[in-house]
Design an enzyme around this catalytic site. Sequence first.
Site, PDB file in Angstrom:
ATOM      1  N   TYR A   1       5.181  -3.590  -2.847  1.00  9.81           N
ATOM      2  CA  TYR A   1       5.889  -2.354  -2.501  1.00  9.81           C
ATOM      3  C   TYR A   1       5.832  -2.084  -0.998  1.00  9.81           C
ATOM      4  O   TYR A   1       6.844  -1.735  -0.377  1.00  9.81           O
ATOM      5  CB  TYR A   1       5.265  -1.197  -3.280  1.00  9.81           C
TER       6      TYR A   1
ATOM      7  N   LYS B   1       9.057  -1.846   1.426  1.00  6.11           N
ATOM      8  CA  LYS B   1       9.367  -0.612   2.142  1.00  6.11           C
ATOM      9  C   LYS B   1       9.287  -0.803   3.653  1.00  6.11           C
ATOM     10  O   LYS B   1      10.033  -0.154   4.402  1.00  6.11           O
ATOM     11  CB  LYS B   1       8.437   0.509   1.681  1.00  6.11           C
TER      12      LYS B   1
END
Length: 251
Positions: free
Chosen positions: A159, A163
């Site tokens: 993640y 991001k």
Amino acid sequence: MSPEPKGKTLLDNKTAVITGGAQGIGAAIARAFAEHGARIVIGDVDAAQAQRTATELGADAIGIGCDVTDGASVTALLDAARSAFGSVDIMVNNAGITRDATMRKMTEAQFDDVIAVNLRGTWNGTRLAAAIMRESGGGSIINLSSISGKVGFVGQTNYSAAKAGIVGLTKAAAKEVAHLGVRINAIQPGLIRTAMTEAMPAKAWDAKMAEIPMQRAGEPSEIASVALFYASDLSSYMTGTVAEVTGGRHI
């Protein structure tokens, strides 16, 4: 809460497409945009929920099933927006998933799935919306990153990588299309009060709260207000920027 419209609203005669807009932050952005006069197209892997959320927004909103990892599906979403409302003026790439695990336990599938939805999905939305906007004279693209992409969190190598990648993607894409009137900016939310975050264990919630100088979690409407700023002419001389909406966490 999003700013109340005063006189002419900020997004009159604009069409906004929002991925992952059926619930949570995406739905809050859709509501804020609708309050300011935008026509709304919600794309979500949960087509039924996308349609329900659109119905709540009124006649100038539609909900459509969309898999952001598939360029053809995103193209169909944008085509539906133009067919229904005549234009694509604002694109919000918000769709995302988590598959948290430490590196020792994370599977390749967990890594690939998060990269595919969060990063490739944002790339699909950015490139395909920009292709439309460059021909129509401009527009605003807003990409949802995360504070996890700035600092990195244990259990989120997938993640955090995705991001952080969204920030790089935003800046590179912004340079490619700025001269065509297309602006591309990113938002990095911190701890926002949603059904997903409120389900985390109390110990984890308290640890995150201890990092926030403002001593509270944010609300989805507070992300929506920043998205509204980026979508509107209030930010007309801004592109390639990243807004941290975190209550001061990790500054």
